[in-house]
Design an enzyme around this catalytic site. Sequence first.
Site, PDB file in Angstrom:
ATOM      1  N   ASN A 191      34.779  35.757  40.986  1.00 26.58           N
ATOM      2  CA  ASN A 191      34.137  36.982  41.155  1.00 26.58           C
ATOM      3  C   ASN A 191      32.723  36.956  41.156  1.00 26.58           C
ATOM      4  O   ASN A 191      31.846  37.958  41.309  1.00 26.58           O
ATOM      5  CB  ASN A 191      34.650  37.830  40.045  1.00 26.58           C
ATOM      6  CG  ASN A 191      35.950  38.457  39.984  1.00 26.58           C
ATOM      7  OD1 ASN A 191      36.558  38.250  41.133  1.00 26.58           O
ATOM      8  ND2 ASN A 191      36.496  38.689  38.882  1.00 26.58           N
ATOM      9  N   ARG A 230      37.551  42.897  49.518  1.00 25.73           N
ATOM     10  CA  ARG A 230      37.103  44.271  48.837  1.00 25.73           C
ATOM     11  C   ARG A 230      35.446  43.888  48.454  1.00 25.73           C
ATOM     12  O   ARG A 230      34.663  44.931  48.584  1.00 25.73           O
ATOM     13  CB  ARG A 230      37.861  44.259  47.523  1.00 25.73           C
ATOM     14  CG  ARG A 230      37.355  45.452  46.636  1.00 25.73           C
ATOM     15  CD  ARG A 230      38.138  45.342  45.216  1.00 25.73           C
ATOM     16  NE  ARG A 230      38.016  44.327  44.356  1.00 25.73           N
ATOM     17  CZ  ARG A 230      37.140  44.014  43.554  1.00 25.73           C
ATOM     18  NH1 ARG A 230      36.258  45.357  43.507  1.00 25.73           N
ATOM     19  NH2 ARG A 230      37.121  43.019  42.657  1.00 25.73           N
ATOM     20  N   CYS A 254      42.587  43.703  47.604  1.00 29.90           N
ATOM     21  CA  CYS A 254      43.712  44.165  46.634  1.00 29.90           C
ATOM     22  C   CYS A 254      43.827  45.636  46.864  1.00 29.90           C
ATOM     23  O   CYS A 254      42.829  46.369  46.558  1.00 29.90           O
ATOM     24  CB  CYS A 254      43.435  43.739  45.030  1.00 29.90           C
ATOM     25  SG  CYS A 254      43.482  42.012  44.757  1.00 29.90           S
ATOM     26  N   PRO A 274      36.871  53.411  43.811  1.00 26.08           N
ATOM     27  CA  PRO A 274      35.749  54.300  44.274  1.00 26.08           C
ATOM     28  C   PRO A 274      34.369  53.537  44.189  1.00 26.08           C
ATOM     29  O   PRO A 274      33.959  52.836  43.238  1.00 26.08           O
ATOM     30  CB  PRO A 274      35.640  55.681  43.372  1.00 26.08           C
ATOM     31  CG  PRO A 274      36.323  55.338  42.139  1.00 26.08           C
ATOM     32  CD  PRO A 274      37.402  54.229  42.523  1.00 26.08           C
ATOM     33  N   ILE A 275      33.459  53.747  45.123  1.00 28.36           N
ATOM     34  CA  ILE A 275      32.153  53.312  45.173  1.00 28.36           C
ATOM     35  C   ILE A 275      31.225  54.184  44.809  1.00 28.36           C
ATOM     36  O   ILE A 275      29.939  54.229  45.181  1.00 28.36           O
ATOM     37  CB  ILE A 275      31.867  52.450  46.538  1.00 28.36           C
ATOM     38  CG1 ILE A 275      32.178  53.248  47.644  1.00 28.36           C
ATOM     39  CG2 ILE A 275      32.795  51.256  46.485  1.00 28.36           C
ATOM     40  CD1 ILE A 275      31.567  52.476  48.894  1.00 28.36           C
ATOM     41  N   ASP A 276      31.414  55.287  44.313  1.00 31.70           N
ATOM     42  CA  ASP A 276      30.715  56.511  44.435  1.00 31.70           C
ATOM     43  C   ASP A 276      29.362  55.942  43.090  1.00 31.70           C
ATOM     44  O   ASP A 276      28.382  56.332  43.482  1.00 31.70           O
ATOM     45  CB  ASP A 276      31.243  57.781  43.716  1.00 31.70           C
ATOM     46  CG  ASP A 276      32.114  57.600  42.091  1.00 31.70           C
ATOM     47  OD1 ASP A 276      32.449  56.082  42.064  1.00 31.70           O
ATOM     48  OD2 ASP A 276      32.245  58.221  41.307  1.00 31.70           O
ATOM     49  N   GLN A 277      29.789  55.072  42.287  1.00 40.20           N
ATOM     50  CA  GLN A 277      28.429  54.637  41.223  1.00 40.20           C
ATOM     51  C   GLN A 277      27.193  53.786  42.417  1.00 40.20           C
ATOM     52  O   GLN A 277      26.438  53.816  41.746  1.00 40.20           O
ATOM     53  CB  GLN A 277      28.980  53.857  40.041  1.00 40.20           C
ATOM     54  CG  GLN A 277      29.898  54.723  39.289  1.00 40.20           C
ATOM     55  CD  GLN A 277      29.206  56.065  38.736  1.00 40.20           C
ATOM     56  OE1 GLN A 277      28.303  55.910  38.137  1.00 40.20           O
ATOM     57  NE2 GLN A 277      29.912  57.238  38.982  1.00 40.20           N
ATOM     58  N   ASP A 285      41.884  41.938  35.030  1.00 41.05           N
ATOM     59  CA  ASP A 285      42.568  40.812  35.786  1.00 41.05           C
ATOM     60  C   ASP A 285      43.730  39.760  35.152  1.00 41.05           C
ATOM     61  O   ASP A 285      44.429  39.157  35.910  1.00 41.05           O
ATOM     62  CB  ASP A 285      41.332  40.181  36.462  1.00 41.05           C
ATOM     63  CG  ASP A 285      40.454  40.785  37.627  1.00 41.05           C
ATOM     64  OD1 ASP A 285      41.073  41.625  37.998  1.00 41.05           O
ATOM     65  OD2 ASP A 285      39.700  40.062  37.854  1.00 41.05           O
ATOM     66  N   ILE A 287      41.482  50.302  33.008  1.00 42.83           N
ATOM     67  CA  ILE A 287      40.677  50.168  34.167  1.00 42.83           C
ATOM     68  C   ILE A 287      41.420  50.841  35.251  1.00 42.83           C
ATOM     69  O   ILE A 287      40.583  51.389  36.065  1.00 42.83           O
ATOM     70  CB  ILE A 287      40.064  48.615  34.329  1.00 42.83           C
ATOM     71  CG1 ILE A 287      40.071  48.090  32.893  1.00 42.83           C
ATOM     72  CG2 ILE A 287      39.118  48.532  35.268  1.00 42.83           C
ATOM     73  CD1 ILE A 287      38.527  48.656  32.422  1.00 42.83           C
TER      74      ILE A 287
END
Length: 428
Positions: A23, A92, A116, A122-125, A304, A326
């Site tokens: 990560n 991703r 995954c 969402p990628i709104d932030q 995870d 999450i």
Amino acid sequence: MEKLMIEGGTPLEGTVQISGAKNSAVALIPAAILADSTVTIDNLPDISDVRLLGELLKEIGGEVELADQKMVIDPSKMFAMPLPNGRVKKLRASYYLMGAMLGKFKKAVIGLPGGCNLGPRPIDQHIKGFEALGAKVTNEQGAIYLRADELKGARIYLDVVSVGATINIMLAAVLAKGRTIIENAAKEPEIIDVATLLTSMGARIKGAGTNVIRIDGVESLHGCRHSIIPDRIEAGTYMILAAAIGQNVLIDNIIPLHVESLIAKLREMGVDVEVLDDQVRIRNHQEKKGVDIKTLVYPGFPTDLQQPATTLLTQAHGTSIVTDTIYNARFKHIDELRRMGADIKVEGRSAIINGKTKLQGAKVRASDLRAGASLVIAGLTAEGITELSGVEHIDRGYEDLEQKLIGLGAKIWREQMSDQEEEQVKSS
């Protein structure tokens, strides 16, 4: 296509070496775009996500050498090549290319990411942050288009604590004019790792690892050398595996602070955990008891590790409840565990596990990376042989999985699928 064959029931013993953090790697590699000279990243895990990102940097004009867990990136000839399709959609973490390319070139076109399959991520932030810095963002035919005349520092409050958004805004802000403040920022160790790389490149960042990060934009960034932190999720996976079917397993190259929430849960279950400077030893002498787990943002229990922990709890006495706050779609492994004899039911965001149950080898499929890890643990715990398809998901995030397990005494190997098996997998 390949499948993993696992013969269960052999107690594991020995030492396992933990690789660099996946990560971190998937954010550090795009961060190199921001530099004007060569960036060297050491201790990279040898996984498909890393190789894929290296190829993507070549597509935008970078010179990339990858060998012996080290990537050397020369970004001097990179340009704002649009990446609406192709490799970018397989990953991703390709969304980190948005922040890095926006920061460097003031424009980017990035195909919406894959990786995954965990329901909507969402990628709104991320977009909210880019817009606050002055970018115009549109979504056209499955790709995100970003453009800015100039980027200016801003105060950005994240509505949801998001690792991805925190890192992406950092990447976009380090070359912006003025000060950026990210409030309600994520605190994960990987964010500190990315901030350390950027600071070594000449960025001015304060507060990484806290919930308020301050970034003062600079004119340019230079190359540097950086070594990635150990992978806390890989470490946690092997700790859970050792608790499930280990006798005496030493997990080496680990930062114990990063897995404190897991250590606490294992001890609560009755597992003998010895914490050393950069190692953790798991000894298994007594019966385990069920516990309740709720995933939270760091330093809470990591989402995870929820799926591997679910497998472990099938081997504990009593009822356990695992709640994932999450990702609510992260229970795809449960049907597979049931095939192996697990007594689990899902209610909303929670899985209710009744243990202890004897698992039996079966044909199962990994739907995502951590589901794959949970099913490997199940296969090693079960009686008989487990056939695991969807191995490509595991290869995205675990370096040398079979070799590390064989080193602990596991009976695990790969086989090619038959044409008929491949057809079944594709149609399922």
